[in-house]
Design a protein around this motif. Structure first.
Motif, PDB file in Angstrom:
ATOM      1  N   TYR A  23       4.023  -6.172  -1.386  1.00  0.00           N
ATOM      2  CA  TYR A  23       4.051  -5.430  -0.305  1.00  0.00           C
ATOM      3  C   TYR A  23       2.267  -4.393   0.053  1.00  0.00           C
ATOM      4  CZ  TYR A  23       8.725  -7.356   1.147  1.00  0.00           C
ATOM      5  OH  TYR A  23       9.473  -8.298   1.801  1.00  0.00           O
ATOM      6  N   MET A  24       2.682  -4.196   1.689  1.00  0.00           N
ATOM      7  CA  MET A  24       1.167  -2.716   1.386  1.00  0.00           C
ATOM      8  C   MET A  24       2.062  -1.831   1.998  1.00  0.00           C
ATOM      9  SD  MET A  24      -1.646  -3.748  -0.313  1.00  0.00           S
ATOM     10  CE  MET A  24      -2.540  -2.323   0.427  1.00  0.00           C
ATOM     11  N   THR A  25       2.440  -0.282   1.998  1.00  0.00           N
ATOM     12  CA  THR A  25       2.917   0.049   2.552  1.00  0.00           C
ATOM     13  C   THR A  25       1.640   1.307   2.637  1.00  0.00           C
ATOM     14  OG1 THR A  25       4.897   1.103   3.321  1.00  0.00           O
ATOM     15  CG2 THR A  25       3.995   0.833   0.517  1.00  0.00           C
ATOM     16  N   THR A  26       2.374   2.961   2.835  1.00  0.00           N
ATOM     17  CA  THR A  26       1.410   3.975   3.243  1.00  0.00           C
ATOM     18  C   THR A  26       2.553   4.975   2.781  1.00  0.00           C
ATOM     19  OG1 THR A  26       1.810   4.127   5.477  1.00  0.00           O
ATOM     20  CG2 THR A  26      -0.512   3.562   4.899  1.00  0.00           C
ATOM     21  N   LYS A  27       1.691   5.729   2.637  1.00  0.00           N
ATOM     22  CA  LYS A  27       2.907   6.702   1.469  1.00  0.00           C
ATOM     23  C   LYS A  27       1.879   8.293   1.834  1.00  0.00           C
ATOM     24  CE  LYS A  27       2.429   7.645  -3.025  1.00  0.00           C
ATOM     25  NZ  LYS A  27       2.582   7.720  -4.614  1.00  0.00           N
ATOM     26  N   ASN A  28       2.963   9.121   1.548  1.00  0.00           N
ATOM     27  CA  ASN A  28       2.095  10.729   2.537  1.00  0.00           C
ATOM     28  C   ASN A  28       1.773  11.624   0.944  1.00  0.00           C
ATOM     29  OD1 ASN A  28       1.700  13.755   2.524  1.00  0.00           O
ATOM     30  ND2 ASN A  28       2.545  13.661   4.473  1.00  0.00           N
ATOM     31  N   ARG A  29       0.692  11.789  -0.095  1.00  0.00           N
ATOM     32  CA  ARG A  29       0.548  12.443  -1.064  1.00  0.00           C
ATOM     33  C   ARG A  29       1.309  13.315  -1.505  1.00  0.00           C
ATOM     34  NH1 ARG A  29      -5.945  12.078  -1.929  1.00  0.00           N
ATOM     35  NH2 ARG A  29      -5.451  12.502   0.153  1.00  0.00           N
ATOM     36  N   ARG A  30       1.371  14.193  -0.502  1.00  0.00           N
ATOM     37  CA  ARG A  30       1.536  15.916  -0.535  1.00  0.00           C
ATOM     38  C   ARG A  30       2.954  15.814  -0.304  1.00  0.00           C
ATOM     39  NH1 ARG A  30      -1.970  18.475   4.002  1.00  0.00           N
ATOM     40  NH2 ARG A  30      -4.276  18.210   3.383  1.00  0.00           N
ATOM     41  N   ASN A  31       4.038  14.951  -0.122  1.00  0.00           N
ATOM     42  CA  ASN A  31       5.611  14.866   0.277  1.00  0.00           C
ATOM     43  C   ASN A  31       5.930  14.665  -1.110  1.00  0.00           C
ATOM     44  OD1 ASN A  31       5.599  16.187   1.905  1.00  0.00           O
ATOM     45  ND2 ASN A  31       5.902  15.132   4.004  1.00  0.00           N
ATOM     46  N   THR A  32       4.947  12.515  -1.859  1.00  0.00           N
ATOM     47  CA  THR A  32       5.677  12.323  -2.714  1.00  0.00           C
ATOM     48  C   THR A  32       4.863  11.957  -3.581  1.00  0.00           C
ATOM     49  OG1 THR A  32       5.375   9.763  -1.285  1.00  0.00           O
ATOM     50  CG2 THR A  32       7.183  10.982  -1.011  1.00  0.00           C
ATOM     51  N   PRO A  33       4.813  12.997  -4.429  1.00  0.00           N
ATOM     52  CA  PRO A  33       3.000  12.775  -5.595  1.00  0.00           C
ATOM     53  C   PRO A  33       3.287  11.259  -6.505  1.00  0.00           C
ATOM     54  CG  PRO A  33       4.371  14.579  -6.121  1.00  0.00           C
ATOM     55  CD  PRO A  33       5.250  14.223  -5.019  1.00  0.00           C
ATOM     56  N   ASP A  34       4.839  11.315  -6.999  1.00  0.00           N
ATOM     57  CA  ASP A  34       5.550  10.337  -8.024  1.00  0.00           C
ATOM     58  C   ASP A  34       5.169   8.911  -7.193  1.00  0.00           C
ATOM     59  OD1 ASP A  34       6.273  12.458  -9.303  1.00  0.00           O
ATOM     60  OD2 ASP A  34       8.226  12.417  -8.424  1.00  0.00           O
ATOM     61  N   ARG A  35       4.605   7.861  -8.228  1.00  0.00           N
ATOM     62  CA  ARG A  35       5.278   6.264  -7.957  1.00  0.00           C
ATOM     63  C   ARG A  35       6.257   5.923  -7.323  1.00  0.00           C
ATOM     64  NH1 ARG A  35       2.907   2.571 -12.198  1.00  0.00           N
ATOM     65  NH2 ARG A  35       0.872   4.279 -13.185  1.00  0.00           N
ATOM     66  N   LEU A  36       6.300   5.270  -5.764  1.00  0.00           N
ATOM     67  CA  LEU A  36       7.210   4.969  -5.487  1.00  0.00           C
ATOM     68  C   LEU A  36       8.320   3.953  -5.587  1.00  0.00           C
ATOM     69  CD1 LEU A  36       5.555   4.551  -1.603  1.00  0.00           C
ATOM     70  CD2 LEU A  36       7.439   6.368  -2.113  1.00  0.00           C
ATOM     71  N   VAL A  37       9.172   3.550  -5.648  1.00  0.00           N
ATOM     72  CA  VAL A  37      10.344   2.388  -5.868  1.00  0.00           C
ATOM     73  C   VAL A  37      10.704   2.350  -4.729  1.00  0.00           C
ATOM     74  CG1 VAL A  37      11.776   2.039  -7.334  1.00  0.00           C
ATOM     75  CG2 VAL A  37       9.930   3.330  -8.266  1.00  0.00           C
ATOM     76  N   MET A  38      10.722   0.976  -4.424  1.00  0.00           N
ATOM     77  CA  MET A  38      11.973   0.548  -2.803  1.00  0.00           C
ATOM     78  C   MET A  38      12.685  -1.008  -3.027  1.00  0.00           C
ATOM     79  SD  MET A  38       8.889   1.015   0.222  1.00  0.00           S
ATOM     80  CE  MET A  38       8.758   2.402   0.728  1.00  0.00           C
ATOM     81  N   ARG A  39      14.225  -1.042  -2.527  1.00  0.00           N
ATOM     82  CA  ARG A  39      14.361  -2.116  -2.778  1.00  0.00           C
ATOM     83  C   ARG A  39      14.202  -2.871  -1.749  1.00  0.00           C
ATOM     84  NH1 ARG A  39      20.649  -2.685  -4.067  1.00  0.00           N
ATOM     85  NH2 ARG A  39      19.737  -4.507  -2.907  1.00  0.00           N
ATOM     86  N   LYS A  40      12.766  -4.771  -1.632  1.00  0.00           N
ATOM     87  CA  LYS A  40      12.909  -4.907  -0.429  1.00  0.00           C
ATOM     88  C   LYS A  40      13.014  -6.581  -0.980  1.00  0.00           C
ATOM     89  CE  LYS A  40       9.363  -3.941   2.127  1.00  0.00           C
ATOM     90  NZ  LYS A  40       9.886  -3.151   3.057  1.00  0.00           N
ATOM     91  N   PHE A  41      13.133  -7.334  -0.050  1.00  0.00           N
ATOM     92  CA  PHE A  41      13.034  -8.586  -0.263  1.00  0.00           C
ATOM     93  C   PHE A  41      12.168  -9.091  -0.542  1.00  0.00           C
ATOM     94  CE2 PHE A  41      13.479 -13.581   1.357  1.00  0.00           C
ATOM     95  CZ  PHE A  41      14.123 -13.867   0.902  1.00  0.00           C
ATOM     96  N   ASP A  42      12.227 -10.373  -1.634  1.00  0.00           N
ATOM     97  CA  ASP A  42      11.181 -10.696  -2.155  1.00  0.00           C
ATOM     98  C   ASP A  42      11.295 -12.375  -2.282  1.00  0.00           C
ATOM     99  OD1 ASP A  42       9.649 -12.328  -4.127  1.00  0.00           O
ATOM    100  OD2 ASP A  42      10.023 -11.032  -6.049  1.00  0.00           O
ATOM    101  N   PRO A  43      10.493 -12.842  -1.244  1.00  0.00           N
ATOM    102  CA  PRO A  43      10.467 -14.595  -0.563  1.00  0.00           C
ATOM    103  C   PRO A  43      10.353 -15.526  -1.860  1.00  0.00           C
ATOM    104  CG  PRO A  43       9.254 -12.829   0.526  1.00  0.00           C
ATOM    105  CD  PRO A  43       9.453 -12.212  -0.338  1.00  0.00           C
TER     106      PRO A  43
END
Length: 55
Positions: A23-43
């Motif tokens: 998936y492609m998404t965006t994140k704010n580097r200042r608020n979340t400097p760590d790597r993102l982890v999300m639960r999403k649907f894998d088709p």
């Protein structure tokens, strides 16, 4: 167009289930400097899986 010093950057989220789905998404580097982890649907898996940010 992407500017050089944008606060929000585009990140790629890859499935941890090993299917290779992304998936492609965006994140704010200042608020979340760590790597993102999300639960999403894998088709390819046909279920919800963890997706982690790639660098």
């Amino acid at each position: 167009m992407t500017r050089r010093n944008e606060v929000r950057t585009a990140v790629t989220m890859r499935s941890t289930a090993g299917t290779g789905y992304t998936y492609m998404t965006t994140k704010n580097r200042r608020n979340t400097p760590d790597r993102l982890v999300m639960r999403k649907f894998d088709p390819r898996l046909r279920a919800v899986a963890l997706f982690r940010e790639e660098r």
